[in-house]
Scaffold this active site. Sequence first.
Site, PDB file in Angstrom:
ATOM      1  N   ASN A 161       0.871  -1.175   0.000  1.00 40.63           N
ATOM      2  CA  ASN A 161       0.000   0.000   0.000  1.00 40.63           C
ATOM      3  C   ASN A 161       0.912   1.229   0.000  1.00 40.63           C
ATOM      4  O   ASN A 161       1.443   1.610   1.029  1.00 40.63           O
ATOM      5  CB  ASN A 161      -0.898  -0.032   1.247  1.00 40.63           C
ATOM      6  CG  ASN A 161      -1.861   1.138   1.307  1.00 40.63           C
ATOM      7  OD1 ASN A 161      -1.864   1.997   0.421  1.00 40.63           O
ATOM      8  ND2 ASN A 161      -2.664   1.179   2.352  1.00 40.63           N
TER       9      ASN A 161
ATOM     10  N   ARG B  28      -2.557  -2.168  -3.401  1.00 39.31           N
ATOM     11  CA  ARG B  28      -3.790  -1.434  -3.140  1.00 39.31           C
ATOM     12  C   ARG B  28      -3.754  -0.190  -4.021  1.00 39.31           C
ATOM     13  O   ARG B  28      -2.834   0.621  -3.926  1.00 39.31           O
ATOM     14  CB  ARG B  28      -3.848  -1.034  -1.668  1.00 39.31           C
ATOM     15  CG  ARG B  28      -5.104  -0.313  -1.343  1.00 39.31           C
ATOM     16  CD  ARG B  28      -5.097   0.200   0.067  1.00 39.31           C
ATOM     17  NE  ARG B  28      -6.441   0.644   0.414  1.00 39.31           N
ATOM     18  CZ  ARG B  28      -6.708   1.448   1.406  1.00 39.31           C
ATOM     19  NH1 ARG B  28      -5.743   1.891   2.181  1.00 39.31           N
ATOM     20  NH2 ARG B  28      -7.942   1.813   1.653  1.00 39.31           N
TER      21      ARG B  28
ATOM     22  N   HIS C 274     -12.974   2.294   0.368  1.00 43.08           N
ATOM     23  CA  HIS C 274     -12.947   1.209   1.371  1.00 43.08           C
ATOM     24  C   HIS C 274     -13.604  -0.063   0.825  1.00 43.08           C
ATOM     25  O   HIS C 274     -14.118  -0.890   1.592  1.00 43.08           O
ATOM     26  CB  HIS C 274     -13.718   1.580   2.662  1.00 43.08           C
ATOM     27  CG  HIS C 274     -13.135   2.717   3.440  1.00 43.08           C
ATOM     28  ND1 HIS C 274     -13.918   3.676   4.037  1.00 43.08           N
ATOM     29  CD2 HIS C 274     -11.863   3.025   3.754  1.00 43.08           C
ATOM     30  CE1 HIS C 274     -13.149   4.547   4.673  1.00 43.08           C
ATOM     31  NE2 HIS C 274     -11.886   4.168   4.520  1.00 43.08           N
TER      32      HIS C 274
ATOM     33  N   ASN D  81     -10.397   6.136  10.776  1.00 38.81           N
ATOM     34  CA  ASN D  81      -9.969   7.508  10.512  1.00 38.81           C
ATOM     35  C   ASN D  81     -10.815   8.112   9.416  1.00 38.81           C
ATOM     36  O   ASN D  81     -11.263   9.239   9.500  1.00 38.81           O
ATOM     37  CB  ASN D  81      -8.512   7.492  10.060  1.00 38.81           C
ATOM     38  CG  ASN D  81      -7.625   7.953  11.161  1.00 38.81           C
ATOM     39  OD1 ASN D  81      -8.028   8.761  12.002  1.00 38.81           O
ATOM     40  ND2 ASN D  81      -6.417   7.443  11.164  1.00 38.81           N
ATOM     41  N   GLY D  82     -10.972   7.320   8.354  1.00 33.50           N
ATOM     42  CA  GLY D  82     -11.955   7.626   7.318  1.00 33.50           C
ATOM     43  C   GLY D  82     -13.108   6.670   7.541  1.00 33.50           C
ATOM     44  O   GLY D  82     -12.880   5.529   7.936  1.00 33.50           O
TER      45      GLY D  82
ATOM     46  N   ARG E  21     -12.253  14.977   8.248  1.00 31.10           N
ATOM     47  CA  ARG E  21     -13.042  15.352   7.059  1.00 31.10           C
ATOM     48  C   ARG E  21     -14.455  15.750   7.469  1.00 31.10           C
ATOM     49  O   ARG E  21     -15.045  15.123   8.349  1.00 31.10           O
ATOM     50  CB  ARG E  21     -13.138  14.184   6.077  1.00 31.10           C
ATOM     51  CG  ARG E  21     -11.829  13.784   5.434  1.00 31.10           C
ATOM     52  CD  ARG E  21     -12.102  12.749   4.341  1.00 31.10           C
ATOM     53  NE  ARG E  21     -10.869  12.173   3.855  1.00 31.10           N
ATOM     54  CZ  ARG E  21     -10.601  10.855   3.901  1.00 31.10           C
ATOM     55  NH1 ARG E  21     -11.474   9.998   4.399  1.00 31.10           N
ATOM     56  NH2 ARG E  21      -9.463  10.412   3.422  1.00 31.10           N
TER      57      ARG E  21
ATOM     58  N   GLY F  91     -11.200   0.712  12.977  1.00 32.05           N
ATOM     59  CA  GLY F  91     -10.741   1.155  14.302  1.00 32.05           C
ATOM     60  C   GLY F  91     -11.858   1.498  15.277  1.00 32.05           C
ATOM     61  O   GLY F  91     -11.879   1.018  16.415  1.00 32.05           O
ATOM     62  N   ILE F  92     -12.808   2.306  14.839  1.00 28.38           N
ATOM     63  CA  ILE F  92     -13.894   2.725  15.731  1.00 28.38           C
ATOM     64  C   ILE F  92     -14.964   1.631  15.802  1.00 28.38           C
ATOM     65  O   ILE F  92     -15.400   1.250  16.899  1.00 28.38           O
ATOM     66  CB  ILE F  92     -14.510   4.056  15.222  1.00 28.38           C
ATOM     67  CG1 ILE F  92     -13.447   5.157  15.229  1.00 28.38           C
ATOM     68  CG2 ILE F  92     -15.717   4.439  16.048  1.00 28.38           C
ATOM     69  CD1 ILE F  92     -13.727   6.281  14.249  1.00 28.38           C
TER      70      ILE F  92
ATOM     71  N   GLU G 104      -8.373  -5.864   4.869  1.00 25.11           N
ATOM     72  CA  GLU G 104      -8.273  -5.449   3.470  1.00 25.11           C
ATOM     73  C   GLU G 104      -7.095  -6.123   2.777  1.00 25.11           C
ATOM     74  O   GLU G 104      -7.153  -6.467   1.604  1.00 25.11           O
ATOM     75  CB  GLU G 104      -8.126  -3.924   3.390  1.00 25.11           C
ATOM     76  CG  GLU G 104      -9.382  -3.209   3.853  1.00 25.11           C
ATOM     77  CD  GLU G 104      -9.155  -1.762   4.239  1.00 25.11           C
ATOM     78  OE1 GLU G 104      -9.271  -0.903   3.362  1.00 25.11           O
ATOM     79  OE2 GLU G 104      -8.877  -1.484   5.422  1.00 25.11           O
TER      80      GLU G 104
HETATM   81  P1  ADP Z   1      -7.443   4.003   9.169  1.00 27.16           P
HETATM   82  O1  ADP Z   1      -7.171   2.579   8.731  1.00 27.16           O
HETATM   83  O2  ADP Z   1      -8.501   4.700   8.367  1.00 27.16           O
HETATM   84  O3  ADP Z   1      -6.235   4.831   9.434  1.00 27.16           O
HETATM   85  P2  ADP Z   1      -8.443   2.754  11.555  1.00 27.16           P
HETATM   86  O4  ADP Z   1      -9.496   1.870  10.997  1.00 27.16           O
HETATM   87  O5  ADP Z   1      -7.198   2.139  12.071  1.00 27.16           O
HETATM   88  O6  ADP Z   1      -8.136   3.932  10.580  1.00 27.16           O
HETATM   89  O7  ADP Z   1      -9.115   3.601  12.726  1.00 27.16           O
HETATM   90  C1  ADP Z   1      -8.357   4.491  13.474  1.00 27.16           C
HETATM   91  C2  ADP Z   1      -9.284   5.200  14.454  1.00 27.16           C
HETATM   92  O8  ADP Z   1      -9.959   4.224  15.263  1.00 27.16           O
HETATM   93  C3  ADP Z   1      -8.519   6.047  15.469  1.00 27.16           C
HETATM   94  O9  ADP Z   1      -8.331   7.345  14.983  1.00 27.16           O
HETATM   95  C4  ADP Z   1      -9.451   6.049  16.639  1.00 27.16           C
HETATM   96  O10 ADP Z   1     -10.333   7.141  16.500  1.00 27.16           O
HETATM   97  C5  ADP Z   1     -10.247   4.786  16.525  1.00 27.16           C
HETATM   98  N1  ADP Z   1      -9.894   3.812  17.560  1.00 27.16           N
HETATM   99  C6  ADP Z   1      -8.893   2.925  17.572  1.00 27.16           C
HETATM  100  N2  ADP Z   1      -8.894   2.202  18.730  1.00 27.16           N
HETATM  101  C7  ADP Z   1      -9.921   2.651  19.460  1.00 27.16           C
HETATM  102  C8  ADP Z   1     -10.470   2.332  20.736  1.00 27.16           C
HETATM  103  N3  ADP Z   1      -9.934   1.394  21.493  1.00 27.16           N
HETATM  104  N4  ADP Z   1     -11.545   3.018  21.148  1.00 27.16           N
HETATM  105  C9  ADP Z   1     -12.095   3.980  20.389  1.00 27.16           C
HETATM  106  N5  ADP Z   1     -11.635   4.330  19.187  1.00 27.16           N
HETATM  107  C10 ADP Z   1     -10.582   3.679  18.716  1.00 27.16           C
END
Ligand code: ADP
Length: 395
Positions: A7, A90, A179, A208-209, A238, A328-329, A382
């Site tokens: 990536n 990717r 995504h 993040n996104g 964003r 992540g979230i 992914e």
């Molecule tokens: P990307 O792949 O788009 O960079 P991720 O899917 O890894 O993003 O998500 C990152 C986001 O997930 C972080 O910015 C944070 O807001 C959220 N995150 C990660 N771990 C936790 C957690 N334990 N509790 C709440 N939010 C989390």
Amino acid sequence: MKVLVINAGSSSLKYQLIDMQTEKAVAKGGCERIGIEGSFLKHKANGKEVIIEKAMPDHKVAVQLVLEALADKDHGAISSMNEIDAVGHRVVHSGEEFTGSVLITPEVLKKIEALSDLAPLHEPANVTGIKACMAIMPSAPQVAVFDTAFHSTMPDYAYMYAVPYEDYKCYKVRRYGFHGSSHLFVSQEAAKYLGRNDLKIVTCHLGNGSSISAVKNGKCMDTSMGFTPLAGVPMGTRSGDIDPAIIEYLGAKKNMSVSEVLTYLNKKSGMLGISGVSSDFRDLSAASEAGNDRARLALDMFAYATKKYVGAYAAAMGGIDCLVFTAGIGENDSFIRAKVTEGLEFLGVEIDKEENNKRTGDIHDITAKGGKVKVLVIPTNEELVIARDTARLSE
Ligand code: ADP
């Protein structure tokens, strides 16, 4: 078979080496600050993590260093780069040129390069990564897996914007969505888990996104991101959907050009802009709990916008059988999952509070007893989607 997943960003290059027999990553890492002073490689394999600080003037040098790390006697995962059977890339944008993954030939590469107008920040970086790997591993098949491809099944009435039709024809102005590999992966995992393919699923990739998709019988029907990833729900930095007239208005008030306003909407807005605290949901929760009302507002806006998409997509598909949270979230934030699902009982969406508060790291069913809609937390992968397509196309 071993597949290297790449990536490439403009100054970074993330990678995973995946053993297709086990479908597990045997090594992973990333190069940061390529072409900038202070570049380094973070590499994990064999239960060891190393940081290698070395000058990386370009992506070719970065790929070379990744291969050396992968074949290192101490912290490597293979004995030589010949063990890499294929490379999967990717690639952010397929435009309307590709509707699925593709083996990269010189002609395909030209077509990918020609898509740079649609993703001027990302596509050239992806192409640089492809060229670097082709130069260093000329005998390994290279495959492009597009972030937009899963969304290519959207019906025209979902992907069109109501601008004059010629602008779609001439300039390809339309919704593409992003995504895609994640929405594909988690919707397939949900179907496998439930043992059915005839499902109406809403997948919420919240990271993040963030983007939400409507997936009916395994096909994407609609998705919240648009021509670019700026559209849809508000995200870390964003804005998500806004009235486009705000762009001119804000530009005039703040003396910013259109492109400055767009940077502002991409990098300074969303959760960060609303809260003034952070783009990270962990920081926002802590601040909100400590009484910061703007952090509370940011979280409320995010959950409300996500909930509205769930309702809209249930309407678009004529119902909903399954709601998936990922990224992540989606995977970690039980508060957001609770907020998004709150009040959706009329749709049959109800979660079990205790289950919602557990973290399993695996597929996790958080549906309340008697809940009609299955609510699942599914870790996304992914890279595995990219590796699977790469293996399939390079055989
Ligand atoms: P990307 O792949 O788009 O960079 P991720 O899917 O890894 O993003 O998500 C990152 C986001 O997930 C972080 O910015 C944070 O807001 C959220 N995150 C990660 N771990 C936790 C957690 N334990 N509790 C709440 N939010 C989390």
